[in-house]
Motif scaffolding. Sequence first.
Motif, mmCIF file in Angstrom:
data_model
loop_
_atom_site.group_PDB
_atom_site.id
_atom_site.type_symbol
_atom_site.label_atom_id
_atom_site.label_comp_id
_atom_site.label_asym_id
_atom_site.label_seq_id
_atom_site.Cartn_x
_atom_site.Cartn_y
_atom_site.Cartn_z
ATOM 1 N N ARG A 258 0.826 -1.020 -0.042
ATOM 2 C CA ARG A 258 -0.167 0.091 0.466
ATOM 3 C C ARG A 258 1.114 0.910 -0.121
ATOM 4 N NH1 ARG A 258 -5.263 -0.196 -1.083
ATOM 5 N NH2 ARG A 258 -5.531 1.230 0.276
ATOM 6 N N PRO A 259 1.118 1.596 -0.810
ATOM 7 C CA PRO A 259 2.474 2.827 -0.882
ATOM 8 C C PRO A 259 1.718 4.306 -0.743
ATOM 9 C CG PRO A 259 2.307 1.873 -3.318
ATOM 10 C CD PRO A 259 1.616 1.058 -2.122
ATOM 11 N N GLN A 260 0.292 4.268 -1.435
ATOM 12 C CA GLN A 260 -0.679 4.957 -1.086
ATOM 13 C C GLN A 260 -1.324 4.722 0.617
ATOM 14 O OE1 GLN A 260 -1.090 2.402 -2.117
ATOM 15 N NE2 GLN A 260 -3.539 2.233 -2.418
ATOM 16 N N GLY A 261 -1.028 4.479 1.410
ATOM 17 C CA GLY A 261 -1.362 4.370 2.669
ATOM 18 C C GLY A 261 -2.642 3.794 3.301
ATOM 19 N N LEU A 262 -2.888 3.310 4.084
ATOM 20 C CA LEU A 262 -2.970 2.141 4.198
ATOM 21 C C LEU A 262 -4.960 2.730 3.974
ATOM 22 C CD1 LEU A 262 -1.903 0.498 7.589
ATOM 23 C CD2 LEU A 262 -1.918 -1.078 5.593
ATOM 24 N N ILE A 263 -5.282 3.612 4.358
ATOM 25 C CA ILE A 263 -6.589 4.008 4.558
ATOM 26 C C ILE A 263 -6.520 5.336 3.169
ATOM 27 C CG2 ILE A 263 -8.474 5.466 5.575
ATOM 28 C CD1 ILE A 263 -8.280 3.388 7.656
ATOM 29 N N THR A 264 -7.154 5.181 2.389
ATOM 30 C CA THR A 264 -7.346 6.383 1.080
ATOM 31 C C THR A 264 -8.657 6.611 0.946
ATOM 32 O OG1 THR A 264 -8.230 4.676 -0.288
ATOM 33 C CG2 THR A 264 -4.961 5.429 -0.353
ATOM 34 N N ALA A 265 -8.382 8.088 0.089
ATOM 35 C CA ALA A 265 -10.208 8.664 0.229
ATOM 36 C C ALA A 265 -10.506 7.781 -0.556
ATOM 37 C CB ALA A 265 -10.272 10.099 -0.081
ATOM 38 N N GLN A 266 -10.519 6.549 -1.854
ATOM 39 C CA GLN A 266 -11.038 6.498 -2.330
ATOM 40 C C GLN A 266 -11.302 4.527 -1.387
ATOM 41 O OE1 GLN A 266 -12.427 6.475 -5.600
ATOM 42 N NE2 GLN A 266 -13.508 4.548 -5.715
ATOM 43 N N LEU A 267 -11.146 4.288 -0.627
ATOM 44 C CA LEU A 267 -11.015 3.154 -0.016
ATOM 45 C C LEU A 267 -12.448 3.942 1.318
ATOM 46 C CD1 LEU A 267 -10.604 0.044 1.209
ATOM 47 C CD2 LEU A 267 -9.163 1.855 3.338
ATOM 48 N N LEU A 268 -12.578 4.494 1.662
ATOM 49 C CA LEU A 268 -13.132 5.368 2.699
ATOM 50 C C LEU A 268 -14.890 4.998 1.622
ATOM 51 C CD1 LEU A 268 -11.634 8.072 4.702
ATOM 52 C CD2 LEU A 268 -12.037 6.222 5.109
ATOM 53 N N ARG A 269 -14.582 5.978 0.200
ATOM 54 C CA ARG A 269 -16.040 5.587 -0.269
ATOM 55 C C ARG A 269 -16.216 3.964 -0.601
ATOM 56 N NH1 ARG A 269 -12.847 10.345 -2.832
ATOM 57 N NH2 ARG A 269 -11.755 9.319 -4.243
ATOM 58 N N ASN A 270 -15.155 3.894 -1.038
ATOM 59 C CA ASN A 270 -15.927 1.661 -1.087
ATOM 60 C C ASN A 270 -17.196 1.660 0.028
ATOM 61 O OD1 ASN A 270 -15.023 2.605 -3.874
ATOM 62 N ND2 ASN A 270 -13.153 0.731 -2.985
ATOM 63 N N TRP A 271 -16.079 1.897 0.996
ATOM 64 C CA TRP A 271 -16.798 1.420 2.564
ATOM 65 C C TRP A 271 -18.051 1.879 2.316
ATOM 66 C CZ3 TRP A 271 -11.880 2.225 6.131
ATOM 67 C CH2 TRP A 271 -10.893 0.563 5.739
ATOM 68 N N ALA A 272 -18.222 3.181 2.218
ATOM 69 C CA ALA A 272 -19.534 4.300 2.191
ATOM 70 C C ALA A 272 -20.754 3.494 1.448
ATOM 71 C CB ALA A 272 -19.101 5.452 1.919
ATOM 72 N N GLY A 273 -20.081 2.488 0.375
ATOM 73 C CA GLY A 273 -21.071 2.377 -1.285
ATOM 74 C C GLY A 273 -21.141 1.591 -0.439
ATOM 75 N N ARG A 274 -20.592 0.382 0.583
ATOM 76 C CA ARG A 274 -20.933 -0.830 0.366
ATOM 77 C C ARG A 274 -22.003 -0.988 2.200
ATOM 78 N NH1 ARG A 274 -14.927 -3.996 0.642
ATOM 79 N NH2 ARG A 274 -14.866 -3.947 -1.747
ATOM 80 N N THR A 275 -21.939 -0.419 2.596
ATOM 81 C CA THR A 275 -22.921 0.407 3.816
ATOM 82 C C THR A 275 -24.055 1.404 3.545
ATOM 83 O OG1 THR A 275 -22.061 2.422 4.615
ATOM 84 C CG2 THR A 275 -20.768 0.081 5.421
ATOM 85 N N LYS A 276 -24.303 2.024 2.627
ATOM 86 C CA LYS A 276 -25.012 2.398 2.245
ATOM 87 C C LYS A 276 -26.850 1.788 2.107
ATOM 88 C CE LYS A 276 -26.815 6.750 -0.676
ATOM 89 N NZ LYS A 276 -26.516 7.062 -2.163
#
Length: 281
Positions: A258-276
Amino acid sequence: MSGYTEAMLALLAINFVVALAGYLPLAAGQLNLGVAGFMAIGGYVSAYLTNTYDAPIYLGVIAGGLVASVIATLLAVPLLRVSGIYLALATFALGQVIQGVLLNLEVVGAAAGYAVNKHASFGFIVTSAAIVLGLVFFLTKTRFALYLTAVKNDPVVSDLFGLNVKITKIQAFALGALIAGIGGALYGHHFSYLEPQNFNILLSIYIALYVLLGGTQTIYGPLAGALIFTLLPEVLRGSDQWRYVVFALAVILIMAVRPQGLITAQLLRNWAGRTKPTEAK
Protein backbone atom coordinates in the motif's frame (compact mmCIF):
# COMPACT_ATOMS: atom_id res chain seq x y z
CA MET A 1 -8.31 -1.27 34.18
CA SER A 2 -4.69 -2.17 34.98
CA GLY A 3 -1.99 0.46 35.20
CA TYR A 4 -0.25 -0.97 32.13
CA THR A 5 -3.41 -0.86 30.00
CA GLU A 6 -4.17 2.68 31.12
CA ALA A 7 -0.63 3.82 30.31
CA MET A 8 -0.82 2.23 26.85
CA LEU A 9 -4.20 3.81 26.08
CA ALA A 10 -2.95 7.20 27.28
CA LEU A 11 0.13 6.86 25.06
CA LEU A 12 -2.12 5.89 22.15
CA ALA A 13 -4.29 8.99 22.71
CA ILE A 14 -1.17 11.18 22.74
CA ASN A 15 0.11 9.48 19.58
CA PHE A 16 -3.22 10.21 17.89
CA VAL A 17 -2.62 13.89 18.65
CA VAL A 18 0.96 13.99 17.39
CA ALA A 19 0.00 11.98 14.29
CA LEU A 20 -2.32 14.85 13.39
CA ALA A 21 0.56 17.25 14.05
CA GLY A 22 2.49 15.48 11.31
CA TYR A 23 -0.58 15.14 9.08
CA LEU A 24 -1.40 18.83 8.62
CA PRO A 25 1.97 19.89 7.16
CA LEU A 26 2.06 16.76 4.98
CA ALA A 27 -1.43 17.58 3.71
CA ALA A 28 0.23 20.71 2.24
CA GLY A 29 3.19 18.73 0.88
CA GLN A 30 5.61 19.47 3.76
CA LEU A 31 7.56 16.62 5.36
CA ASN A 32 8.26 18.00 8.82
CA LEU A 33 10.99 16.09 10.69
CA GLY A 34 10.97 18.58 13.53
CA VAL A 35 7.65 17.60 15.11
CA ALA A 36 9.43 16.14 18.15
CA GLY A 37 11.10 19.51 18.70
CA PHE A 38 7.74 21.29 18.85
CA MET A 39 6.48 18.58 21.20
CA ALA A 40 9.43 19.37 23.46
CA ILE A 41 8.64 23.08 23.41
CA GLY A 42 5.02 22.45 24.37
CA GLY A 43 5.96 19.97 27.07
CA TYR A 44 8.60 22.12 28.73
CA VAL A 45 6.58 25.35 28.53
CA SER A 46 3.55 23.69 30.11
CA ALA A 47 5.62 21.97 32.80
CA TYR A 48 7.46 25.19 33.67
CA LEU A 49 4.24 27.19 33.99
CA THR A 50 2.53 24.61 36.18
CA ASN A 51 5.63 24.01 38.31
CA THR A 52 6.74 27.62 38.78
CA TYR A 53 3.48 29.58 38.66
CA ASP A 54 1.05 26.85 39.76
CA ALA A 55 -0.96 27.29 36.58
CA PRO A 56 -3.79 24.81 35.96
CA ILE A 57 -2.84 21.95 33.69
CA TYR A 58 -5.28 22.93 30.96
CA LEU A 59 -3.80 26.45 30.80
CA GLY A 60 -0.30 25.01 30.68
CA VAL A 61 -1.27 22.68 27.81
CA ILE A 62 -2.85 25.52 25.84
CA ALA A 63 0.13 27.80 26.49
CA GLY A 64 2.57 25.09 25.43
CA GLY A 65 0.73 24.62 22.15
CA LEU A 66 0.52 28.36 21.50
CA VAL A 67 4.23 28.97 22.19
CA ALA A 68 5.18 26.13 19.86
CA SER A 69 2.88 27.58 17.20
CA VAL A 70 4.30 31.11 17.52
CA ILE A 71 7.87 29.83 17.25
CA ALA A 72 6.89 27.71 14.24
CA THR A 73 5.29 30.72 12.56
CA LEU A 74 8.44 32.80 13.02
CA LEU A 75 10.65 29.99 11.73
CA ALA A 76 8.36 29.06 8.85
CA VAL A 77 9.25 32.18 6.86
CA PRO A 78 12.89 31.14 6.25
CA LEU A 79 12.27 27.37 6.44
CA LEU A 80 9.52 27.27 3.83
CA ARG A 81 11.71 28.95 1.24
CA VAL A 82 12.84 25.41 0.47
CA SER A 83 10.75 22.32 -0.26
CA GLY A 84 10.98 18.56 -0.64
CA ILE A 85 14.01 16.84 0.80
CA TYR A 86 15.62 20.20 1.61
CA LEU A 87 12.67 21.13 3.83
CA ALA A 88 12.91 17.73 5.53
CA LEU A 89 16.61 18.36 6.23
CA ALA A 90 15.90 21.88 7.49
CA THR A 91 13.22 20.70 9.92
CA PHE A 92 15.48 17.83 11.02
CA ALA A 93 18.16 20.40 11.87
CA LEU A 94 15.57 22.52 13.68
CA GLY A 95 14.60 19.58 15.86
CA GLN A 96 18.25 18.99 16.72
CA VAL A 97 18.70 22.65 17.64
CA ILE A 98 15.69 22.57 19.98
CA GLN A 99 16.95 19.39 21.63
CA GLY A 100 20.44 20.90 22.00
CA VAL A 101 19.05 24.04 23.62
CA LEU A 102 17.04 22.02 26.14
CA LEU A 103 20.07 19.85 26.93
CA ASN A 104 21.87 23.00 28.10
CA LEU A 105 18.97 24.93 29.67
CA GLU A 106 19.54 24.65 33.41
CA VAL A 107 16.22 26.29 34.35
CA VAL A 108 14.42 23.15 33.15
CA GLY A 109 16.97 20.62 34.34
CA ALA A 110 19.17 20.48 31.23
CA ALA A 111 20.38 16.93 30.48
CA ALA A 112 19.21 15.66 33.88
CA GLY A 113 15.57 16.06 32.89
CA TYR A 114 12.68 17.96 34.42
CA ALA A 115 10.13 16.58 36.88
CA VAL A 116 6.55 17.64 36.20
CA ASN A 117 4.68 18.20 39.46
CA LYS A 118 1.09 18.25 38.22
CA HIS A 119 -0.20 14.95 36.90
CA ALA A 120 -2.79 14.74 34.13
CA SER A 121 -5.24 11.91 34.67
CA PHE A 122 -6.15 9.34 32.05
CA GLY A 123 -9.53 11.01 31.62
CA PHE A 124 -7.91 14.40 30.99
CA ILE A 125 -5.61 12.91 28.34
CA VAL A 126 -8.43 11.15 26.51
CA THR A 127 -10.72 14.20 26.69
CA SER A 128 -7.98 16.51 25.40
CA ALA A 129 -7.15 14.12 22.57
CA ALA A 130 -10.84 13.87 21.64
CA ILE A 131 -11.13 17.68 21.51
CA VAL A 132 -8.08 17.96 19.25
CA LEU A 133 -9.37 15.19 16.98
CA GLY A 134 -12.77 16.85 16.80
CA LEU A 135 -11.29 20.23 15.89
CA VAL A 136 -9.04 18.76 13.19
CA PHE A 137 -11.95 16.73 11.82
CA PHE A 138 -13.99 19.94 11.61
CA LEU A 139 -11.06 21.61 9.85
CA THR A 140 -11.02 18.87 7.20
CA LYS A 141 -14.60 19.82 6.30
CA THR A 142 -13.71 23.44 5.57
CA ARG A 143 -12.23 25.20 2.54
CA PHE A 144 -8.86 25.21 4.29
CA ALA A 145 -8.56 21.45 3.70
CA LEU A 146 -9.14 22.04 -0.01
CA TYR A 147 -6.45 24.72 0.01
CA LEU A 148 -3.98 22.29 1.56
CA THR A 149 -4.76 19.64 -1.07
CA ALA A 150 -4.42 22.18 -3.88
CA VAL A 151 -1.05 23.42 -2.58
CA LYS A 152 0.21 19.86 -2.23
CA ASN A 153 -0.92 18.77 -5.71
CA ASP A 154 0.21 21.81 -7.69
CA PRO A 155 1.39 25.00 -5.95
CA VAL A 156 1.98 26.80 -9.26
CA VAL A 157 -1.58 26.32 -10.47
CA SER A 158 -2.90 27.16 -6.99
CA ASP A 159 -1.01 30.44 -7.12
CA LEU A 160 -2.41 31.19 -10.59
CA PHE A 161 -5.93 30.71 -9.25
CA GLY A 162 -5.31 33.31 -6.56
CA LEU A 163 -4.50 31.10 -3.57
CA ASN A 164 -1.74 32.51 -1.36
CA VAL A 165 0.47 29.44 -1.34
CA LYS A 166 3.05 30.82 1.09
CA ILE A 167 0.47 31.80 3.71
CA THR A 168 -1.29 28.44 3.38
CA LYS A 169 1.98 26.57 3.94
CA ILE A 170 2.81 28.72 6.97
CA GLN A 171 -0.65 28.09 8.43
CA ALA A 172 -0.31 24.32 7.97
CA PHE A 173 3.18 24.37 9.53
CA ALA A 174 2.01 26.48 12.49
CA LEU A 175 -1.12 24.38 13.09
CA GLY A 176 1.00 21.24 13.08
CA ALA A 177 3.33 22.80 15.67
CA LEU A 178 0.34 23.88 17.79
CA ILE A 179 -0.96 20.32 17.94
CA ALA A 180 2.54 18.92 18.51
CA GLY A 181 2.99 21.32 21.45
CA ILE A 182 -0.29 20.13 22.95
CA GLY A 183 0.80 16.51 22.47
CA GLY A 184 4.13 17.18 24.18
CA ALA A 185 2.39 18.91 27.10
CA LEU A 186 -0.02 16.00 27.54
CA TYR A 187 2.93 13.58 27.47
CA GLY A 188 4.84 15.50 30.14
CA HIS A 189 1.88 15.90 32.49
CA HIS A 190 0.77 12.30 32.23
CA PHE A 191 4.18 10.64 32.63
CA SER A 192 5.35 13.35 35.09
CA TYR A 193 8.84 13.68 33.64
CA LEU A 194 10.53 15.25 30.64
CA GLU A 195 14.02 14.91 29.25
CA PRO A 196 15.40 16.19 25.94
CA GLN A 197 16.40 12.69 24.83
CA ASN A 198 12.72 11.75 24.63
CA PHE A 199 12.24 14.20 21.75
CA ASN A 200 14.89 13.01 19.32
CA ILE A 201 14.83 12.51 15.54
CA LEU A 202 13.62 8.92 15.95
CA LEU A 203 10.36 10.21 17.43
CA SER A 204 9.89 12.59 14.49
CA ILE A 205 10.48 9.72 12.07
CA TYR A 206 7.91 7.57 13.87
CA ILE A 207 5.37 10.41 13.61
CA ALA A 208 6.10 10.72 9.89
CA LEU A 209 5.57 6.95 9.57
CA TYR A 210 2.18 7.23 11.27
CA VAL A 211 1.07 9.56 8.49
CA LEU A 212 2.88 8.15 5.47
CA LEU A 213 2.00 4.52 6.13
CA GLY A 214 -1.47 5.25 7.47
CA GLY A 215 -2.31 7.50 4.52
CA THR A 216 -2.19 11.24 3.88
CA GLN A 217 -5.49 11.57 2.01
CA THR A 218 -7.82 11.49 5.01
CA ILE A 219 -7.65 12.17 8.73
CA TYR A 220 -8.24 8.46 9.41
CA GLY A 221 -4.93 7.43 7.85
CA PRO A 222 -2.66 9.00 10.51
CA LEU A 223 -4.91 7.63 13.25
CA ALA A 224 -4.66 4.12 11.80
CA GLY A 225 -0.89 4.50 11.51
CA ALA A 226 -0.61 5.67 15.12
CA LEU A 227 -2.79 2.77 16.29
CA ILE A 228 -0.70 0.15 14.48
CA PHE A 229 2.72 1.51 15.38
CA THR A 230 1.81 2.10 19.01
CA LEU A 231 0.35 -1.34 19.64
CA LEU A 232 2.44 -3.52 17.31
CA PRO A 233 5.73 -3.12 19.28
CA GLU A 234 3.86 -4.03 22.46
CA VAL A 235 2.30 -7.11 20.86
CA LEU A 236 5.77 -8.20 19.72
CA ARG A 237 7.45 -7.43 23.04
CA GLY A 238 7.55 -11.11 23.98
CA SER A 239 9.74 -11.93 20.98
CA ASP A 240 12.70 -10.11 22.54
CA GLN A 241 15.04 -8.49 19.96
CA TRP A 242 13.23 -10.12 17.05
CA ARG A 243 10.41 -7.64 17.48
CA TYR A 244 12.57 -4.96 15.83
CA VAL A 245 13.05 -7.22 12.81
CA VAL A 246 9.33 -8.00 12.59
CA PHE A 247 8.44 -4.34 13.03
CA ALA A 248 10.80 -3.28 10.23
CA LEU A 249 9.49 -6.03 7.95
CA ALA A 250 5.93 -4.85 8.65
CA VAL A 251 6.89 -1.32 7.55
CA ILE A 252 8.48 -2.64 4.35
CA LEU A 253 5.44 -4.84 3.63
CA ILE A 254 3.00 -1.96 4.05
CA MET A 255 5.10 0.28 1.82
CA ALA A 256 5.23 -2.43 -0.86
CA VAL A 257 1.55 -3.40 -0.78
CA ARG A 258 0.00 0.00 0.00
CA PRO A 259 2.43 2.75 -1.12
CA GLN A 260 -0.43 5.26 -1.01
CA GLY A 261 -1.12 4.40 2.65
CA LEU A 262 -3.45 1.98 4.41
CA ILE A 263 -6.49 4.25 4.25
CA THR A 264 -7.26 6.31 1.17
CA ALA A 265 -10.18 8.51 0.16
CA GLN A 266 -11.23 5.95 -2.45
CA LEU A 267 -11.20 3.17 0.13
CA LEU A 268 -13.51 5.20 2.38
CA ARG A 269 -15.85 5.88 -0.55
CA ASN A 270 -15.96 2.15 -1.32
CA TRP A 271 -16.79 1.34 2.30
CA ALA A 272 -19.47 4.03 2.37
CA GLY A 273 -21.01 2.62 -0.82
CA ARG A 274 -21.15 -0.89 0.62
CA THR A 275 -22.77 0.21 3.87
CA LYS A 276 -25.27 2.59 2.27
CA PRO A 277 -28.79 1.24 2.81
CA THR A 278 -30.63 0.11 -0.30
CA GLU A 279 -33.40 2.48 -1.36
CA ALA A 280 -36.93 1.08 -1.31
CA LYS A 281 -38.37 0.40 -4.75
